[in-house]
Design a protein around this motif. Sequence first.
Motif, PDB file in Angstrom:
ATOM      1  N   UNK A   1       0.834  -1.204   0.000  1.00  0.00           N
ATOM      2  CA  UNK A   1       0.000   0.000   0.000  1.00  0.00           C
ATOM      3  C   UNK A   1       0.868   1.254   0.000  1.00  0.00           C
ATOM      4  N   UNK A   2       0.591   2.149  -0.914  1.00  0.00           N
ATOM      5  CA  UNK A   2       1.291   3.429  -0.971  1.00  0.00           C
ATOM      6  C   UNK A   2       0.532   4.414  -0.088  1.00  0.00           C
ATOM      7  N   UNK A   3       0.730   4.315   1.183  1.00  0.00           N
ATOM      8  CA  UNK A   3       0.003   5.141   2.151  1.00  0.00           C
ATOM      9  C   UNK A   3       0.631   6.516   2.261  1.00  0.00           C
ATOM     10  N   UNK A   4      -0.201   7.521   2.324  1.00  0.00           N
ATOM     11  CA  UNK A   4       0.258   8.888   2.478  1.00  0.00           C
ATOM     12  C   UNK A   4       0.247   9.215   3.974  1.00  0.00           C
TER      13      UNK A   4
ATOM     14  N   UNK B   1      11.409   7.308   4.033  1.00  0.00           N
ATOM     15  CA  UNK B   1      10.267   8.235   3.968  1.00  0.00           C
ATOM     16  C   UNK B   1       9.660   8.400   5.365  1.00  0.00           C
ATOM     17  N   UNK B   2       9.472   7.287   6.085  1.00  0.00           N
ATOM     18  CA  UNK B   2       8.899   7.331   7.428  1.00  0.00           C
ATOM     19  C   UNK B   2       9.795   8.121   8.377  1.00  0.00           C
ATOM     20  N   UNK B   3      11.091   7.886   8.327  1.00  0.00           N
ATOM     21  CA  UNK B   3      12.026   8.580   9.219  1.00  0.00           C
ATOM     22  C   UNK B   3      11.974  10.087   8.983  1.00  0.00           C
ATOM     23  N   UNK B   4      11.919  10.497   7.738  1.00  0.00           N
ATOM     24  CA  UNK B   4      11.816  11.925   7.411  1.00  0.00           C
ATOM     25  C   UNK B   4      10.501  12.510   7.942  1.00  0.00           C
ATOM     26  N   UNK B   5       9.387  11.778   7.772  1.00  0.00           N
ATOM     27  CA  UNK B   5       8.079  12.233   8.232  1.00  0.00           C
ATOM     28  C   UNK B   5       8.045  12.355   9.756  1.00  0.00           C
ATOM     29  N   UNK B   6       8.639  11.399  10.460  1.00  0.00           N
ATOM     30  CA  UNK B   6       8.698  11.428  11.921  1.00  0.00           C
ATOM     31  C   UNK B   6       9.438  12.680  12.394  1.00  0.00           C
ATOM     32  N   UNK B   7      10.577  12.983  11.775  1.00  0.00           N
ATOM     33  CA  UNK B   7      11.341  14.176  12.134  1.00  0.00           C
ATOM     34  C   UNK B   7      10.578  15.458  11.843  1.00  0.00           C
ATOM     35  N   UNK B   8       9.920  15.505  10.697  1.00  0.00           N
ATOM     36  CA  UNK B   8       9.149  16.694  10.301  1.00  0.00           C
ATOM     37  C   UNK B   8       8.018  16.979  11.283  1.00  0.00           C
ATOM     38  N   UNK B   9       7.484  15.955  11.916  1.00  0.00           N
ATOM     39  CA  UNK B   9       6.356  16.107  12.838  1.00  0.00           C
ATOM     40  C   UNK B   9       6.781  16.107  14.309  1.00  0.00           C
ATOM     41  N   UNK B  10       8.088  16.318  14.542  1.00  0.00           N
ATOM     42  CA  UNK B  10       8.628  16.429  15.905  1.00  0.00           C
ATOM     43  C   UNK B  10       8.270  15.237  16.786  1.00  0.00           C
TER      44      UNK B  10
END
Length: 154
Positions: free
Chosen positions: A66-69, A105-114
């Motif tokens: 699944x290409x989950x956003x 992608x997940x690691x970048x998203x986690x950092x972006x969302x503090x």
Amino acid sequence: MEYISNTHFNIFHQHGTNKSGGVCVAIRKYLKGSRIDLNIENTIIIDVDGLSETVRMIAIYRPAGQARVLEELESYITKNTIITGDFNASVKEWGSTSADKRGRILKEWVGKNNLCYIPSLSNSSKRSNRNIDLTFTNLGGTKGETLKMGTSDH
């Protein structure tokens, strides 16, 4: 969506696209859980009251195909949020032997969302050296534990 009660826990369940049933959040009976209405498949959100502050629990299943956003979860992240689930993403710094694209992608998203990764005591996969069941939070002092039980592959 269903709510299940047992002797010690209130269990909130969301049917998913996986053949094994979906996602759930179980909270102790002495806490109050309120489901947040949303229309994101393989996701359940519960606000937990009865602690010093409300804690938001987000549980997800992210199938490998699944290409989950991930951005669709951002509006649900509040103060005191814990996000946990089967992300099917590998990050070397988070206990896997290697990283993959989903992990980056997940690691970048986690950092972006503090958010911070909560390390578990052992890898979650029973079939590989991947650690794909991951937990993140913006709460300080949070610890994780991996329980080895049941018939799941992780």
